[in-house]
Design an enzyme around this catalytic site. Structure first.
Site, mmCIF file in Angstrom:
data_model
loop_
_atom_site.group_PDB
_atom_site.id
_atom_site.type_symbol
_atom_site.label_atom_id
_atom_site.label_comp_id
_atom_site.label_asym_id
_atom_site.label_seq_id
_atom_site.Cartn_x
_atom_site.Cartn_y
_atom_site.Cartn_z
ATOM 1 N N GLU A 25 -44.119 -34.538 -7.547
ATOM 2 C CA GLU A 25 -43.428 -35.275 -8.616
ATOM 3 C C GLU A 25 -43.829 -36.750 -8.639
ATOM 4 O OE1 GLU A 25 -39.567 -36.954 -8.164
ATOM 5 O OE2 GLU A 25 -39.098 -35.669 -6.455
ATOM 6 N N LYS A 160 -29.619 -35.539 -0.003
ATOM 7 C CA LYS A 160 -28.946 -36.649 0.681
ATOM 8 C C LYS A 160 -27.453 -36.536 0.480
ATOM 9 C CE LYS A 160 -32.552 -40.075 0.405
ATOM 10 N NZ LYS A 160 -33.383 -39.974 -0.799
HETATM 11 N N1 PSU Z 1 -33.233 -37.497 -4.398
HETATM 12 C C1 PSU Z 1 -33.961 -38.101 -3.452
HETATM 13 N N2 PSU Z 1 -35.074 -38.752 -3.819
HETATM 14 C C2 PSU Z 1 -35.498 -38.791 -5.118
HETATM 15 C C3 PSU Z 1 -34.732 -38.134 -6.109
HETATM 16 C C4 PSU Z 1 -33.619 -37.502 -5.707
HETATM 17 O O1 PSU Z 1 -33.598 -38.064 -2.285
HETATM 18 O O2 PSU Z 1 -36.521 -39.416 -5.408
HETATM 19 C C5 PSU Z 1 -35.206 -38.147 -7.524
HETATM 20 C C6 PSU Z 1 -35.963 -36.849 -7.840
HETATM 21 O O3 PSU Z 1 -36.969 -37.114 -8.795
HETATM 22 C C7 PSU Z 1 -34.874 -35.987 -8.465
HETATM 23 C C8 PSU Z 1 -34.107 -37.021 -9.248
HETATM 24 O O4 PSU Z 1 -35.357 -34.957 -9.277
HETATM 25 O O5 PSU Z 1 -34.082 -38.167 -8.408
HETATM 26 C C9 PSU Z 1 -32.716 -36.560 -9.602
HETATM 27 O O6 PSU Z 1 -32.123 -37.482 -10.449
HETATM 28 P P1 PSU Z 1 -30.712 -37.143 -11.123
HETATM 29 O O7 PSU Z 1 -29.729 -37.105 -9.974
HETATM 30 O O8 PSU Z 1 -30.459 -38.270 -12.057
HETATM 31 O O9 PSU Z 1 -30.840 -35.826 -11.777
#
Ligand code: PSU
Ligand code: MN
Length: 304
Positions: A25, A160
């Protein structure tokens, strides 16, 4: 082939020849780490995947094109622009394409691009999930819905604890997404190996991961699966230190009224600031570890 999709020549050749490919990603590059460590890490991850005999396909939206496989310059561009690149989830795709914009792909949009390109395995750090307090905010990452509908195996280090890990597992169960623990029965919590929650199944080899993925396809089940790979012991962090940072970050986000797509990047950046270089070093190492497992699994899938 999708008219908005560009598969890089290297990735296209590997797919045509039935060679292993691993998707990566780009939100982790633009929003997940500071420059220049983000670019350095992204290039190292690609090198590790190559060393393991697979071809890396870092995904992003560049000038409105869905890209599977980026050049070094494109990775550098995303890393330098950082937060100025829009974080692109499923709902953002049509707008960014129509406007010819750039976009950093999250787990959701990387899965979409991987599936369009015919890539089956994807390595990342952590996924989005059900946020703490979601019973009132309804903040649930689109990553979970994507796992429910798109046939890609996502290899991560768990989630996390900025998230509600228990509710995240409940949601994945409802949506029919298998949650597999690599060499563990416990869901890893990204920086630490332990969360206190159980995964659905423990799996101990890339070959078995490949067999499970293949069985999902052959049985006609839709959707993908989540492989949770614990951070190597020597890089894992002190749980008390991380928990304290997360509590502080959550409190500050609430006070500042942070919401929507900003929530996850805000919390991640805050935790990183509060824990200094230690958490960045751990973050980098767990991504490398996931890249290795994903490459081995992609190779095992090609042998089936
Ligand atoms: N969690 C992490 N590191 C990240 C992300 C999430 O520990 O970099 C990033 C990933 O790209 C994930 C996104 O798909 O955040 C999720 O965002 P949201 O919670 O807004 O859906
Ligand atoms: Mn959200």
């Amino acid at each position: 082939m999708n008219r908005y999709l560009d598969i890089s020549p290297e990735v296209k050749a590997a797919l045509d020849e039935g060679k292993p490919v691993v998707a990566l990603e780009s939100t982790i590059i633009s929003h997940g780490m500071p420059y220049p460590q983000n670019v350095e890490t992204a290039l190292n991850v690609e090198a590790i995947i190559r060393e393991c005999g697979a071809v890396p396909a870092t995904c992003a939206i560049i000038g409105g094109r869905l890209k599977a496989g980026l050049s070094k310059d494109e990775i550098e561009h995303l890393g330098k622009k950082g937060y100025d690149v829009p974080k692109a989830s499923r709902r953002d795709l049509p707008v960014l394409i129509a406007r010819g914009s750039d976009g950093a792909t999250t787990v959701t949009t990387t899965m979409i691009i991987a599936a369009l390109a015919g890539i089956r395995v994807f390595a990342t750090g952590g996924i989005g999930g059900v946020h703490r307090g979601a019973e009132t905010t309804m903040d649930i990452s689109a990553d979970l819905e994507e796992l429910a509908q798109t046939p890609v195996m996502v290899v991560c280090a768990g989630a996390k604890s900025i998230l509600d890990l228990g509710l995240t597992l409940e949601y994945l169960e409802t949506k029919g997404v298998p949650v597999l623990g690599y060499g563990t029965e416990e869901l890893p919590a990204f920086y630490t190996r332990h969360s206190g929650f159980k995964v659905d199944y423990r799996v101990d080899s890339p070959e078995e991961l490949a067999a499970i993925y293949q069985a999902q396809r052959d049985s006609g089940c839709k959707g993908g699966m989540l492989v949770t790979n614990p951070i190597p012991e020597q890089y894992s962090m002190d749980k008390a230190v991380i928990d304290r940072a997360i509590e502080t970050a959550l409190k500050e986000a609430a006070e500042k009224g942070v919401h929507g797509k900003q929530t996850t990047p805000f919390l991640l950046a805050k935790v990183k600031d509060l824990t200094g270089g230690d958490s960045l070093a751990s973050n980098i190492q767990l991504v490398y570890n996931n890249a290795r497992l994903a490459a081995k699994t992609a190779a095992a899938l090609c042998r089936l």
